[in-house]
Design a protein around this motif. Structure first.
Motif, PDB file in Angstrom:
ATOM      1  N   GLY A  99       6.833  -8.737 -56.660  1.00  0.00           N
ATOM      2  CA  GLY A  99       7.630  -7.679 -55.623  1.00  0.00           C
ATOM      3  C   GLY A  99       7.755  -8.908 -54.311  1.00  0.00           C
ATOM      4  O   GLY A  99       6.718  -9.774 -54.878  1.00  0.00           O
ATOM      5  N   GLU A 100       8.739  -9.472 -54.114  1.00  0.00           N
ATOM      6  CA  GLU A 100       9.003 -10.000 -53.226  1.00  0.00           C
ATOM      7  C   GLU A 100       9.210  -9.560 -51.712  1.00  0.00           C
ATOM      8  O   GLU A 100       9.850  -8.819 -51.354  1.00  0.00           O
ATOM      9  CB  GLU A 100      10.182 -11.009 -53.476  1.00  0.00           C
ATOM     10  CG  GLU A 100      11.165 -12.387 -51.959  1.00  0.00           C
ATOM     11  CD  GLU A 100      12.248 -12.659 -52.210  1.00  0.00           C
ATOM     12  OE1 GLU A 100      12.501 -13.473 -51.862  1.00  0.00           O
ATOM     13  OE2 GLU A 100      12.533 -12.525 -53.448  1.00  0.00           O
ATOM     14  N   LEU A 101       8.580  -9.510 -51.065  1.00  0.00           N
ATOM     15  CA  LEU A 101       8.266  -9.711 -49.479  1.00  0.00           C
ATOM     16  C   LEU A 101       9.149  -9.818 -49.050  1.00  0.00           C
ATOM     17  O   LEU A 101       9.705 -10.613 -48.435  1.00  0.00           O
ATOM     18  CB  LEU A 101       7.022 -10.520 -49.085  1.00  0.00           C
ATOM     19  CG  LEU A 101       6.340  -9.919 -47.899  1.00  0.00           C
ATOM     20  CD1 LEU A 101       5.704  -8.195 -47.652  1.00  0.00           C
ATOM     21  CD2 LEU A 101       5.605 -10.169 -46.713  1.00  0.00           C
ATOM     22  N   VAL A 102       9.934  -9.255 -48.484  1.00  0.00           N
ATOM     23  CA  VAL A 102      11.366  -8.924 -46.964  1.00  0.00           C
ATOM     24  C   VAL A 102      10.481  -8.635 -45.668  1.00  0.00           C
ATOM     25  O   VAL A 102      12.096  -9.030 -45.253  1.00  0.00           O
ATOM     26  CB  VAL A 102      12.422  -8.265 -48.335  1.00  0.00           C
ATOM     27  CG1 VAL A 102      12.513  -8.793 -49.368  1.00  0.00           C
ATOM     28  CG2 VAL A 102      11.890  -7.231 -48.247  1.00  0.00           C
ATOM     29  N   ASP A 140      10.673  -6.304 -52.392  1.00  0.00           N
ATOM     30  CA  ASP A 140      11.922  -5.818 -53.054  1.00  0.00           C
ATOM     31  C   ASP A 140      11.670  -6.039 -55.006  1.00  0.00           C
ATOM     32  O   ASP A 140      10.991  -6.974 -55.518  1.00  0.00           O
ATOM     33  CB  ASP A 140      12.931  -7.196 -53.017  1.00  0.00           C
ATOM     34  CG  ASP A 140      14.349  -6.312 -53.565  1.00  0.00           C
ATOM     35  OD1 ASP A 140      14.310  -6.264 -55.561  1.00  0.00           O
ATOM     36  OD2 ASP A 140      15.944  -6.080 -53.484  1.00  0.00           O
ATOM     37  N   VAL A 141      11.339  -4.855 -55.302  1.00  0.00           N
ATOM     38  CA  VAL A 141      10.581  -5.022 -57.206  1.00  0.00           C
ATOM     39  C   VAL A 141      12.483  -4.926 -57.554  1.00  0.00           C
ATOM     40  O   VAL A 141      12.614  -3.588 -57.772  1.00  0.00           O
ATOM     41  CB  VAL A 141       9.677  -3.722 -57.197  1.00  0.00           C
ATOM     42  CG1 VAL A 141       9.424  -3.826 -58.522  1.00  0.00           C
ATOM     43  CG2 VAL A 141       8.479  -4.465 -55.979  1.00  0.00           C
ATOM     44  N   SER A 142      12.761  -5.691 -58.871  1.00  0.00           N
ATOM     45  CA  SER A 142      13.371  -5.710 -59.653  1.00  0.00           C
ATOM     46  C   SER A 142      14.976  -4.869 -59.320  1.00  0.00           C
ATOM     47  O   SER A 142      15.729  -3.706 -59.535  1.00  0.00           O
ATOM     48  CB  SER A 142      13.136  -5.010 -60.955  1.00  0.00           C
ATOM     49  OG  SER A 142      12.389  -5.590 -61.435  1.00  0.00           O
ATOM     50  N   GLY A 143      15.100  -5.425 -57.527  1.00  0.00           N
ATOM     51  CA  GLY A 143      16.275  -4.588 -56.779  1.00  0.00           C
ATOM     52  C   GLY A 143      15.576  -3.491 -56.301  1.00  0.00           C
ATOM     53  O   GLY A 143      16.662  -2.546 -55.483  1.00  0.00           O
ATOM     54  N   ARG A 182      13.593  -2.026 -53.116  1.00  0.00           N
ATOM     55  CA  ARG A 182      12.887  -1.293 -51.815  1.00  0.00           C
ATOM     56  C   ARG A 182      12.214  -0.377 -51.394  1.00  0.00           C
ATOM     57  O   ARG A 182      12.532  -0.417 -51.878  1.00  0.00           O
ATOM     58  CB  ARG A 182      13.730  -2.164 -51.378  1.00  0.00           C
ATOM     59  CG  ARG A 182      14.913  -3.481 -51.202  1.00  0.00           C
ATOM     60  CD  ARG A 182      14.941  -3.985 -49.999  1.00  0.00           C
ATOM     61  NE  ARG A 182      15.685  -5.224 -50.352  1.00  0.00           N
ATOM     62  CZ  ARG A 182      16.019  -6.425 -49.136  1.00  0.00           C
ATOM     63  NH1 ARG A 182      15.689  -5.550 -47.828  1.00  0.00           N
ATOM     64  NH2 ARG A 182      16.699  -7.310 -49.627  1.00  0.00           N
ATOM     65  N   ARG A 183      11.401  -1.262 -51.766  1.00  0.00           N
ATOM     66  CA  ARG A 183       9.520  -0.124 -51.765  1.00  0.00           C
ATOM     67  C   ARG A 183       8.691  -0.658 -50.192  1.00  0.00           C
ATOM     68  O   ARG A 183       8.417  -1.565 -50.604  1.00  0.00           O
ATOM     69  CB  ARG A 183       9.063   0.712 -52.422  1.00  0.00           C
ATOM     70  CG  ARG A 183       9.900   1.740 -53.564  1.00  0.00           C
ATOM     71  CD  ARG A 183       9.789   2.573 -52.587  1.00  0.00           C
ATOM     72  NE  ARG A 183      10.605   3.447 -53.529  1.00  0.00           N
ATOM     73  CZ  ARG A 183      12.265   3.663 -53.281  1.00  0.00           C
ATOM     74  NH1 ARG A 183      12.865   2.954 -52.713  1.00  0.00           N
ATOM     75  NH2 ARG A 183      12.933   4.444 -53.872  1.00  0.00           N
TER      76      ARG A 183
END
Length: 90
Positions: A7-10, A23-26, A28-29
């Motif tokens: 996941g990319e930290l946003v 963001d994990v494959s579109g 967001r959690r």
């Protein structure tokens, strides 16, 4: 099957500094970043996420390699993304 997914930290959740938005494959959690408190994470960094926790910081190239592998396993990956869509840490 439970998978660790890149996941990319946003962003950091300001009212809960141990939580971050990824963001994990579109999808967001909010996830718990407590295990990586000493890693000086910032938006744009990649982490390996498992059951709502960031387990380790990974490089963008490693994240891509893992995502390519996960896409290749088919249904297990799809099931994990579906479960992620239904989950939420508030």
């Amino acid at each position: 099957m439970c998978l660790g997914i890149p996941g990319e930290l946003v962003g950091i959740v300001e009212e809960h500094t141990d939580l971050a938005m990824v963001d994990v494959s579109g999808v967001r959690r909010r996830i718990n970043m407590g295990l990586l408190a000493d890693d000086d994470l910032k938006p744009g960094d990649w982490v390996l996420v498992h059951v709502g926790f960031a387990l380790s910081k990974i490089s963008e190239s490693e994240a891509k390699a893992v995502m390519d592998m996960l896409h290749g396993i088919g249904q297990a990956y799809t099931d994990e993304i579906d479960a992620l869509k239904e989950s939420d840490i508030s």
